[in-house]
Design an enzyme around this catalytic site. Structure first.
Site, mmCIF file in Angstrom:
data_model
loop_
_atom_site.group_PDB
_atom_site.id
_atom_site.type_symbol
_atom_site.label_atom_id
_atom_site.label_comp_id
_atom_site.label_asym_id
_atom_site.label_seq_id
_atom_site.Cartn_x
_atom_site.Cartn_y
_atom_site.Cartn_z
ATOM 1 C CB SER A 169 -0.850 -0.009 1.183
ATOM 2 O OG SER A 169 -1.940 0.844 1.012
ATOM 3 C CG ASP A 209 -6.352 -2.149 -4.098
ATOM 4 O OD1 ASP A 209 -6.219 -1.081 -4.262
ATOM 5 O OD2 ASP A 209 -5.429 -2.774 -3.472
ATOM 6 C CG HIS A 235 -6.003 -1.754 -0.324
ATOM 7 N ND1 HIS A 235 -4.862 -1.749 -1.327
ATOM 8 C CD2 HIS A 235 -5.665 -1.185 0.640
ATOM 9 C CE1 HIS A 235 -3.918 -1.094 -0.736
ATOM 10 N NE2 HIS A 235 -4.201 -0.650 0.434
#
Length: 356
Positions: free
Chosen positions: A197, A295, A325
């Site tokens: 991330s 995502d 995600h």
């Protein structure tokens, strides 16, 4: 997901899915039901986890600066305890340039033995939450699986610290790892950067900074659903089912605004802070980029993989259909998560076996 408690969800996901599922639900009004249209685009095996994440996100509301202390405390409280059989050392290292020292955690070092590969890791959390310490159990297992040393950097978070501060702290960690390689039992020619991330965004920035400064050779970059472009969810709009689970457009814009110290998506944003804005991607280390198909970062990650490939950088790209995600961390037993994790580990092993 049957039988999961809210604490179980937080414990599993807090260091990866940056913030929206960490929201405080005390005093929340009637909970909106997850969008059936959004769930229809999620893989069936992942829908139970997606539904719970969407419920928590709806109860929490948008990010604000005032919420950050509680969100960070909740994430720390939900962290898994470190594994007993993989050593972890804590070090304070010099950043320089008038900046305070930074803490790094050294995972699985075995001085005196054969030199092994190493990973410089940067944790996720949208630049605003998460911590290196919360990730230790995950990193211990990763180090055990591929028999390597991992150094993870406790870089300072935004908005208190802007991009230039955290970039320098992470680079100091990389430089320290390279300088201490003999002491840590590390092969200097086999150092990778890796993050998830926002940590994937930091890892991409590290690869660029290391190339430009020419001090530390980076053999490989492993970018796991990386946060690469400040325009996503703002200047760049996406279909509504992309980013509907977990980290969404408003959260992304808040994270980037905090990191940059200015409005994201404008011409004034410095390219030094945003991997997607860097014009020249040539001579970067080989890359593995993986992301879920729903995502928020799917399209920007695809674009970055394409640009790396066009720049002559050997790049493996994995897009998992119907995955949101952080899905691999909240639903690790699903076939999608197992495919994802297997590919991630295989890419690291190949890179370390071939020198990148």
């Amino acid at each position: 997901m049957t039988g999961w408690t809210r604490r179980d969800m937080l414990r599993t996901s807090s260091a990866v899915v940056a913030g929206t599922m960490l929201a405080d639900v005390a005093g929340a009004a009637a909970t909106p039901q997850p969008s059936s249209e959004a769930l229809a685009h999620v893989a069936p095996e992942l829908r139970p986890a997606a539904r719970q994440i969407m419920l928590l996100s709806a109860q929490g509301g948008p990010f604000t600066d005032a919420k950050l202390p509680k969100l960070r405390a909740m994430g720390a409280a939900g962290a898994q305890p470190p594994l007993a059989d993989i050593p972890v050392q804590t070090r304070q290292i010099v950043v320089g340039r008038g900046r305070p020292d930074v803490t790094v955690y050294v995972v699985n070092a075995r001085p005196g033995g054969p030199a092994r590969p190493a990973i410089l890791h940067t944790h996720g959390g949208g630049f605003i939450v998460g911590s290196a310490k919360q990730e230790l159990a995950y990193l211990q297992q990763l180090a055990k699986d591929i028999d390597c040393v991992i150094v993870t950097v406790a870089y300072r978070l935004a908005p208190e610290t802007r991009y230039s501060g955290s970039i320098e702290e992470n680079y100091a960690g990389l430089r320290w790892l390279h300088a201490q390689a003999a002491i840590l039992g590390v092969d200097r020619t086999l150092i990778a950067v890796m993050g998830e991330s926002a940590g994937g965004g930091h890892a991409a920035l590290l690869a660029i900074v290391a190339r430009d400064r020419g001090e530390v050779p980076v053999a490989f970059q492993s970018l796991i659903y990386p946060m690469l472009d400040d325009r996503t969810g703002g200047a760049v709009r996406l279909p509504p089912f992309i980013g509907a689970v977990g980290w969404d457009g408003p959260a992304n814009q808040y994270g980037w605004r905090s990191f940059l110290g200015m409005a994201p998506g404008t011409a004034q944003v410095p390219s030094a802070a945003v991997p997607a804005r860097v014009a020249d991607l040539r001579r970067l280390p080989p890359a593995f980029i993986a992301v879920g198909g729903v995502d928020l970062f799917a399209l920007e990650d695809m674009t970055y993989a394409r640009r790396l490939t066009e720049s002559g950088v050997a790049t493996e790209f994995l897009l998992v259909p119907g995955a949101f995600h952080g899905f691999d961390r909240v639903a690790p037993e699903t076939p999608q998560a197992q495919q994802f994790t297997h590919a991630k580990l295989a890419a690291l092993r190949r890179a370390f076996a071939t020198g990148g």
